[in-house]
Motif scaffolding. Structure first.
Motif, PDB file in Angstrom:
ATOM      1  N   PRO A 170       0.830  -1.215   0.000  1.00 17.10           N
ATOM      2  CA  PRO A 170       0.000   0.000   0.000  1.00 17.10           C
ATOM      3  C   PRO A 170       0.862   1.261   0.000  1.00 17.10           C
ATOM      4  N   SER A 171       0.430   2.256  -0.749  1.00 22.07           N
ATOM      5  CA  SER A 171       1.148   3.532  -0.819  1.00 22.07           C
ATOM      6  C   SER A 171       0.692   4.495   0.263  1.00 22.07           C
ATOM      7  N   HIS A 172      -0.544   4.322   0.755  1.00 21.91           N
ATOM      8  CA  HIS A 172      -1.101   5.267   1.730  1.00 21.91           C
ATOM      9  C   HIS A 172      -1.976   4.515   2.732  1.00 21.91           C
ATOM     10  N   THR A 173      -1.922   4.950   3.990  1.00 17.97           N
ATOM     11  CA  THR A 173      -2.841   4.499   5.027  1.00 17.97           C
ATOM     12  C   THR A 173      -3.563   5.725   5.564  1.00 17.97           C
ATOM     13  N   LEU A 174      -4.885   5.759   5.422  1.00 13.38           N
ATOM     14  CA  LEU A 174      -5.682   6.931   5.764  1.00 13.38           C
ATOM     15  C   LEU A 174      -6.596   6.614   6.938  1.00 13.38           C
ATOM     16  N   GLN A 175      -6.722   7.570   7.849  1.00 13.44           N
ATOM     17  CA  GLN A 175      -7.535   7.387   9.043  1.00 13.44           C
ATOM     18  C   GLN A 175      -8.768   8.290   8.997  1.00 13.44           C
ATOM     19  N   LEU A 176      -9.910   7.678   9.258  1.00 13.09           N
ATOM     20  CA  LEU A 176     -11.160   8.430   9.329  1.00 13.09           C
ATOM     21  C   LEU A 176     -11.091   9.445  10.463  1.00 13.09           C
ATOM     22  N   GLY A 177     -11.492  10.692  10.176  1.00 11.94           N
ATOM     23  CA  GLY A 177     -11.479  11.750  11.169  1.00 11.94           C
ATOM     24  C   GLY A 177     -10.183  12.515  11.231  1.00 11.94           C
ATOM     25  N   LYS A 178      -9.143  11.983  10.607  1.00 11.65           N
ATOM     26  CA  LYS A 178      -7.850  12.678  10.587  1.00 11.65           C
ATOM     27  C   LYS A 178      -7.456  13.056   9.171  1.00 11.65           C
ATOM     28  N   ASP A 179      -7.394  12.075   8.303  1.00 18.45           N
ATOM     29  CA  ASP A 179      -7.006  12.335   6.916  1.00 18.45           C
ATOM     30  C   ASP A 179      -8.202  12.628   6.025  1.00 18.45           C
ATOM     31  N   PHE A 180      -9.358  12.108   6.377  1.00 19.23           N
ATOM     32  CA  PHE A 180     -10.574  12.391   5.609  1.00 19.23           C
ATOM     33  C   PHE A 180     -11.773  12.384   6.549  1.00 19.23           C
ATOM     34  N   ILE A 181     -12.769  13.172   6.205  1.00 20.17           N
ATOM     35  CA  ILE A 181     -13.958  13.292   7.048  1.00 20.17           C
ATOM     36  C   ILE A 181     -15.234  12.962   6.284  1.00 20.17           C
ATOM     37  N   GLU A 182     -15.108  12.742   4.979  1.00 23.36           N
ATOM     38  CA  GLU A 182     -16.263  12.378   4.168  1.00 23.36           C
ATOM     39  C   GLU A 182     -15.977  11.079   3.441  1.00 23.36           C
ATOM     40  N   ILE A 183     -16.962  10.180   3.421  1.00 19.91           N
ATOM     41  CA  ILE A 183     -16.798   8.914   2.711  1.00 19.91           C
ATOM     42  C   ILE A 183     -18.148   8.452   2.192  1.00 19.91           C
ATOM     43  N   PHE A 252     -18.781  -5.710  -6.535  1.00 14.72           N
ATOM     44  CA  PHE A 252     -17.704  -4.735  -6.413  1.00 14.72           C
ATOM     45  C   PHE A 252     -18.073  -3.703  -5.353  1.00 14.72           C
ATOM     46  N   THR A 253     -17.046  -3.147  -4.760  1.00 20.66           N
ATOM     47  CA  THR A 253     -17.214  -2.082  -3.776  1.00 20.66           C
ATOM     48  C   THR A 253     -16.501  -0.840  -4.271  1.00 20.66           C
ATOM     49  N   ARG A 254     -17.220   0.270  -4.345  1.00 19.94           N
ATOM     50  CA  ARG A 254     -16.647   1.546  -4.768  1.00 19.94           C
ATOM     51  C   ARG A 254     -16.698   2.519  -3.595  1.00 19.94           C
ATOM     52  N   ILE A 255     -15.584   3.165  -3.316  1.00 21.22           N
ATOM     53  CA  ILE A 255     -15.484   4.100  -2.199  1.00 21.22           C
ATOM     54  C   ILE A 255     -15.016   5.455  -2.719  1.00 21.22           C
ATOM     55  N   LYS A 256     -15.678   6.506  -2.274  1.00 23.09           N
ATOM     56  CA  LYS A 256     -15.277   7.873  -2.605  1.00 23.09           C
ATOM     57  C   LYS A 256     -15.004   8.616  -1.311  1.00 23.09           C
ATOM     58  N   ILE A 257     -13.805   9.178  -1.184  1.00 23.60           N
ATOM     59  CA  ILE A 257     -13.459   9.935   0.019  1.00 23.60           C
ATOM     60  C   ILE A 257     -12.941  11.310  -0.386  1.00 23.60           C
ATOM     61  N   ARG A 258     -13.136  12.272   0.500  1.00 20.52           N
ATOM     62  CA  ARG A 258     -12.627  13.625   0.295  1.00 20.52           C
ATOM     63  C   ARG A 258     -11.488  13.853   1.284  1.00 20.52           C
ATOM     64  N   LEU A 259     -10.313  14.155   0.747  1.00 18.55           N
ATOM     65  CA  LEU A 259      -9.116  14.329   1.561  1.00 18.55           C
ATOM     66  C   LEU A 259      -8.900  15.791   1.919  1.00 18.55           C
ATOM     67  N   SER A 260      -8.376  16.017   3.105  1.00 16.04           N
ATOM     68  CA  SER A 260      -7.981  17.355   3.533  1.00 16.04           C
ATOM     69  C   SER A 260      -6.488  17.527   3.262  1.00 16.04           C
ATOM     70  N   ASP A 261      -6.136  18.632   2.640  1.00 12.60           N
ATOM     71  CA  ASP A 261      -4.717  18.887   2.381  1.00 12.60           C
ATOM     72  C   ASP A 261      -4.021  19.316   3.676  1.00 12.60           C
ATOM     73  N   SER A 262      -2.818  18.822   3.885  1.00 13.68           N
ATOM     74  CA  SER A 262      -2.096  19.109   5.126  1.00 13.68           C
ATOM     75  C   SER A 262      -1.642  20.563   5.215  1.00 13.68           C
TER      76      SER A 262
END
Length: 327
Positions: A170-183, A252-262
């Motif tokens: 994996p290239s990235h590990t993202l945490q709900l509430g920290k790296d993204f708040i919408e899914i 299939f499972t499709r996921i859309k998330i919105r990331l916050s820029d650091s």
């Protein structure tokens, strides 16, 4: 993914009768977009390169602007034919699909290029003839011919990548509430296929039927017809049918998330470097709690898919298929 850089829309606050037409804005002009922030070098990071496809002047009351629409150079694949010299019939005999990609892009002689580091062999040896096909159609067919997990994409430096997804790294590990708040999460059997009827060419026509019985037993029968008279070899037909089943014999499972820029104001302890994300990379999502008891099931090893609850699905690695920047 399997499409390269998409549309870029720029709105310039310029008068409609004096906006730099011919000197700064014109059809086919090359456009580069760079991001400069605390995480980039002084020159910034190139995130987009393409050409001006269209522009229009807009006046609404006292407000005037020019809207510029750009496309990545891989958009030209749809309007250029794959050729061998001047011949639009190109036959590949006992070739790896990666060779077809490299040869097609090289003969195109456009801005997009490949290198040894961007092309991965599939290990297959297939025969196929292209007749009056666009470069885009060739690349799409290569994906049909290749094992599950292979994809192509282009980046801002105009390099084309053809490789297999590496779910083990994996290239990235993202945490709900920290790296993204919408899914948004979608699970569907819309494209489910567990039986393929393939009709090829020849006299009589090549005919093959391939069935994935484990999927049929689990979800019921979902059949698909595939016709390609350019295929006359059993090996090629079987590979194409197997590829379809590998991709679509399960939901299939499709996921859309919105990331916050650091670098965004108000996110000093959270957010991610959004410029480090690219199609084809693998992402892990964390901070989803599944406190259910274990449900036992029966499955054939390396054949069946586990009946994941959606929270269990989210523990799996996902491939990035699309990225959209907004400013």
């Amino acid at each position: 993914i399997n499409g390269g850089l998409g549309q870029l829309r720029l709105v310039l606050a310029r008068p409609i009768d004096n906006f730099g037409e011919g000197s700064e804005i014109d059809l086919n002009f090359r456009i580069e977009v760079r991001i400069i922030d605390q995480e980039t070098p002084p020159a910034g990071v190139l995130i987009y390169q393409g050409f001006i496809q269209s522009y229009r002047q807009i006046a609404r009351g006292n407000d005037e602007s020019v809207e510029v629409i750009c496309m990545g150079y891989q958009a030209l694949f749809a309007s250029r034919l794959a050729k061998s010299g001047s011949n639009t019939t190109v036959t590949y005999t006992s070739r790896d699909p990666s060779y077809i990609v490299t040869n097609t892009i090289a003969t195109l002689a456009g801005r997009i290029s490949t290198s040894a580091a961007t092309i991965e062999n599939t290990g297959l040896s297939l025969t196929y003839t292209f007749r009056n096909n666009s470069v885009k159609e060739v690349l799409d067919k290569v994906i049909d011919l290749s094992p599950d997990g292979f994809y192509w994409t282009t980046d801002a430096s105009n390099l084309l990548y053809f490789r297999k997804v590496d779910y083990e790294k994996p290239s990235h590990t993202l945490q709900l509430g920290k790296d993204f708040i919408e899914i948004e999460i979608e699970k569907s059997i819309e494209k489910l296929t567990n039986s393929v009827y393939f009709t090829g060419g020849g006299n009589p026509n090549l005919f093959r039927r391939t069935v994935r019985t484990s999927s049929d037993s689990e979800w019921g029968t979902y059949e698909n017809r595939k016709t390609d008279e350019r295929v006359t070899v059993n090996n090629t037909a079987d590979q194409m049918a197997t590829n379809i089943l590998d991709r679509y014999d399960h939901p299939f499972t499709r996921i859309k998330i919105r990331l916050s820029d650091s670098n965004q104001a108000g996110y000093p302890q959270s957010g991610v470097n959004i410029e480090s994300f690219a199609p084809g990379q693998v992402v892990l999502l964390r901070n989803f709690v599944d406190d259910r008891s274990t449900f036992w099931d029966q499955a054939q090893w390396d054949v069946d898919f586990w009946d994941f609850h959606f929270l269990g699905v989210l523990a799996n690695p996902f491939i990035i298929t699309n990225i959209s920047y907004e400013y």
